[in-house]
Enzyme design. Structure first.
Site, short mmCIF file in Angstrom:
data_model
loop_
_atom_site.label_atom_id
_atom_site.label_comp_id
_atom_site.label_asym_id
_atom_site.label_seq_id
_atom_site.Cartn_x
_atom_site.Cartn_y
_atom_site.Cartn_z
N ASP A 1 35.42 32.54 43.06
CA ASP A 1 36.18 33.36 43.99
C ASP A 1 36.63 34.67 43.35
O ASP A 1 36.52 34.85 42.15
CB ASP A 1 37.44 32.55 44.36
CG ASP A 1 37.77 32.69 45.82
OD1 ASP A 1 37.24 33.60 46.46
OD2 ASP A 1 38.58 31.88 46.32
N LYS B 1 35.15 38.94 47.28
CA LYS B 1 34.91 40.36 47.56
C LYS B 1 34.39 41.10 46.34
O LYS B 1 33.57 41.97 46.42
CB LYS B 1 36.21 41.02 48.02
CG LYS B 1 36.60 40.59 49.39
CD LYS B 1 37.94 41.15 49.77
CE LYS B 1 38.60 40.26 50.80
NZ LYS B 1 40.04 40.27 50.75
N MET C 1 50.50 39.11 47.64
CA MET C 1 49.82 40.04 48.55
C MET C 1 50.80 41.03 49.17
O MET C 1 50.71 41.36 50.34
CB MET C 1 49.09 39.25 49.66
CG MET C 1 47.93 38.44 49.12
SD MET C 1 47.17 37.35 50.33
CE MET C 1 48.06 35.82 50.04
N1 SAH Z 1 45.65 31.09 44.83
C1 SAH Z 1 46.18 32.24 44.13
C2 SAH Z 1 46.72 33.31 45.08
C3 SAH Z 1 45.64 33.96 45.91
S1 SAH Z 1 46.29 35.18 46.99
C4 SAH Z 1 47.26 31.80 43.16
O1 SAH Z 1 47.71 30.64 43.23
O2 SAH Z 1 47.67 32.60 42.31
C5 SAH Z 1 45.97 36.65 46.07
C6 SAH Z 1 47.27 37.23 45.56
O3 SAH Z 1 47.70 36.53 44.41
C7 SAH Z 1 47.18 38.68 45.10
O4 SAH Z 1 47.27 39.57 46.19
C8 SAH Z 1 48.39 38.78 44.20
O5 SAH Z 1 49.57 38.89 44.94
C9 SAH Z 1 48.37 37.41 43.54
N2 SAH Z 1 47.67 37.41 42.26
C10 SAH Z 1 46.57 36.74 41.92
N3 SAH Z 1 46.26 36.93 40.62
C11 SAH Z 1 47.21 37.76 40.13
C12 SAH Z 1 47.47 38.32 38.84
N4 SAH Z 1 46.70 38.07 37.79
N5 SAH Z 1 48.56 39.12 38.72
C13 SAH Z 1 49.37 39.36 39.75
N6 SAH Z 1 49.17 38.86 40.97
C14 SAH Z 1 48.11 38.06 41.16
#
Ligand code: SAH
Length: 246
Positions: free
Chosen positions: A35, A56, A168
């Site tokens: 993903d 994406k 997000m």
């Molecule tokens: N399943 C993922 C979240 C997916 S939604 C989890 O548990 O982390 C995607 C959002 O996750 C992004 O828009 C951002 O807000 C956050 N995100 C994912 N990876 C990140 C990172 N390394 N640093 C900061 N925010 C992150």
């Protein structure tokens, strides 16, 4: 014959934050569907597997969910061991629940494997203790982005006494700020905005609710980022002790 589909969290980015169970699943995989936001460094654990990017950043603008479902089903029905690798935790804004349900309805065995979600990793990696004793009684994980525009109870969020961890949220900073302030959260409430948490390129911007949009603009905050809103967001390492004494 059908094999298993593992829905696995790859953690927030730092490949060392992968769980041992995720490593085992990757080692068993014939096919890995990877993903967005998964650090490809974790693929060292599945050298023999076929890797298909379905996010994406993987080249396709946005792989339709139905296509991903069918791909998992097809490989599982061929008897292959499939790992669906997601950023963070598969069940925190990750569609893990939907995918597991769909696969089970189609007779496929599913196993979910936790990953460290970005909100928790982001806070920890800049020394924020989300439930600092005496300061925050809990933590609320939420997204500013909905598919159906379902309303949030901003009043409860602003006055619930828990630390808010927002996923997000970069494109919705204005709305988040306005709603929380309208619901009674003070302008001076500390905010931490953490970009690329747990990766070498991690950046953090500290602000307060009343200025967060302006500060984020100046900082050029980009996605992926996590927002932490609440008194604990003012803390960093030793300063946690100051906050407790204040
Ligand atoms: N399943 C993922 C979240 C997916 S939604 C989890 O548990 O982390 C995607 C959002 O996750 C992004 O828009 C951002 O807000 C956050 N995100 C994912 N990876 C990140 C990172 N390394 N640093 C900061 N925010 C992150």
């Amino acid at each position: 014959m059908s094999a298993k589909v593992w829905l696995v969290g790859a953690g927030p980015g730092d490949p060392e934050l992968l769980t041992l169970k995720a490593v085992r699943a990757l080692g068993e995989a014939d096919v890995v569907l990877i993903d967005d936001l998964v650090n490809s460094a974790v693929l060292q654990h599945c050298p023999g597997a076929r890797v298909i990017a379905v996010g994406k950043r993987g080249g396709c603008r946005s792989t339709p969910q139905a296509f991903i479902h069918r791909l998992m089903l097809r490989y599982a029905r061929q008897g292959r061991c499939v790992v669906r690798l997601k950023g963070g935790d598969p069940c925190i804004f990750g569609r893990g629940g939907e995918e597991a349900q769909w696969l089970r309805e189609h007779g496929i065995e599913v196993e979910l494997v936790n990953g460290i979600t970005a909100g928790l990793a982001g806070a920890t990696s800049c020394d924020i203790s989300l439930t600092l004793r005496g300061v925050a009684r809990g933590v609320t994980l939420l997204t500013a982005h909905t598919q159906d525009d379902s309303p949030l109870d901003w009043q409860a969020l602003a006055q619930g006494g828990t630390t808010l961890v927002i996923y997000m949220g970069v494109a919705k900073l204005t709305e988040i700020g306005e709603q929380l302030r309208a619901a009674g959260m003070p302008d001076r409430t500390p905010v931490a905005m953490i970009e690329n948490a747990s990766l070498p390129e991690q950046r953090e911007c500290r602000s307060v609710l009343g200025n967060m949009q302006q500060d984020a603009l100046q900082f050029r905050l980009k996605s992926p980022a996590i927002l932490v809103i609440g008194a604990v967001a003012a803390t960093a390492g030793a300063s946690a002790a100051c906050l407790l004494q204040a």
